[in-house]
Design an enzyme around this catalytic site. Structure first.
Site, PDB file in Angstrom:
ATOM      1  N   LEU A 140     -45.607  -4.515 -30.757  1.00 58.41           N
ATOM      2  CA  LEU A 140     -46.533  -4.513 -29.624  1.00 58.41           C
ATOM      3  C   LEU A 140     -47.046  -5.908 -29.317  1.00 58.41           C
ATOM      4  CD1 LEU A 140     -48.410  -1.545 -31.209  1.00 58.41           C
ATOM      5  CD2 LEU A 140     -47.379  -1.355 -28.944  1.00 58.41           C
ATOM      6  N   ASP A 189     -59.425   7.720 -25.964  1.00 53.67           N
ATOM      7  CA  ASP A 189     -59.931   7.088 -27.190  1.00 53.67           C
ATOM      8  C   ASP A 189     -60.434   5.682 -26.889  1.00 53.67           C
ATOM      9  OD1 ASP A 189     -60.579   7.017 -29.887  1.00 53.67           O
ATOM     10  OD2 ASP A 189     -58.594   6.323 -30.517  1.00 53.67           O
ATOM     11  N   ASP A 207     -53.516   1.385 -28.303  1.00 56.15           N
ATOM     12  CA  ASP A 207     -53.527   2.668 -29.020  1.00 56.15           C
ATOM     13  C   ASP A 207     -53.580   3.868 -28.078  1.00 56.15           C
ATOM     14  OD1 ASP A 207     -53.619   4.707 -30.834  1.00 56.15           O
ATOM     15  OD2 ASP A 207     -55.173   3.802 -32.082  1.00 56.15           O
TER      16      ASP A 207
END
Length: 218
Positions: A140, A189, A207
């Protein structure tokens, strides 16, 4: 109140992108996965932290590799999310065989598919996925300034973010949420630990393990 106002404007109702929904639905995740160890292409550097089901490291491209294989600048530092598949009971190579005790596979495969189709300057990019019999790695984009959680007061938990970064964070988060909402994606989230600071006080969202899939029904 200003923060709330900016966020409300950013997530105003709009129509999801049919193109993105189609690309998500048509994406075969197995075509995005390298069936090899991440160590064949990268060198792990430092451990950044532990999650509930993963460890995250910084890494750089192996100097012995052909630089043309990478979708990021060849000298860039990246973040590598390392998952032991036995810990979360996921196996991408046979993820179609779903059952209740294999439900975590959906979270991982959905996160990979969502990141494959999303493209926005305030969302950290997914550069590659590597899988062996027992391990999974997600490569990432790396936020070198750390997460906003670093500004959390140890005792009160209040966020003591410097004003220039605070204003930049509000703008960046608003843009990311607007883009997600336009494409029918709920992150689900949002928290300081999932907001990382990159060069130039650019804040990016990370995420997507709990996110919804792209949908036209916003």
């Amino acid at each position: 109140m200003k923060v709330v106002g900016v966020l409300l404007i950013a997530i105003a109702a709009c129509t999801a992108s049919q193109d993105l929904v189609t690309r998500y639905n048509d994406l075969n995740i197995l075509h995005t996965v390298h069936k090899k160890s991440v160590y064949e292409h990268y060198m792990l550097l430092n451990k950044l932290g532990n999650g509930t089901s993963a460890k995250v490291y910084t890494a750089c491209a192996s100097p012995t590799q052909n630089r043309q294989i990478f979708t990021h600048p060849p000298n860039a530092i990246v973040a590598v999310k390392h998952i032991l598949k036995d810990d979360v009971n996921i196996y991408l190579q046979d993820h179609a065989n779903t059952s209740h005790n294999r439900q975590p596979a959906h979270d991982i495969t959905n996160e990979i598919k969502v990141l494959c189709v999303l493209s926005h300057p305030n969302i950290c990019a997914l550069y590659g996925v590597y899988e062996t019999a027992k391990e999974l790695w997600m490569v990432l984009e790396f936020g070198g300034g750390g997460s906003l959680e670093r500004y959390s007061h140890e005792q009160s938990g209040a966020l003591l973010i410097p004003q220039p970064l605070l204003y930049a964070s509000i703008t960046c988060i608003a843009k990311a949420l607007k883009y997600l909402h336009n494409n029918g994606v709920l992150h689900r989230d949002i928290k300081p630990a999932n907001l990382v600071v990159c060069d130039g006080n650019i804040v990016k969202l990370i995420d997507f393990g709990m996110s919804t899939t792209p949908s036209q029904n916003t």
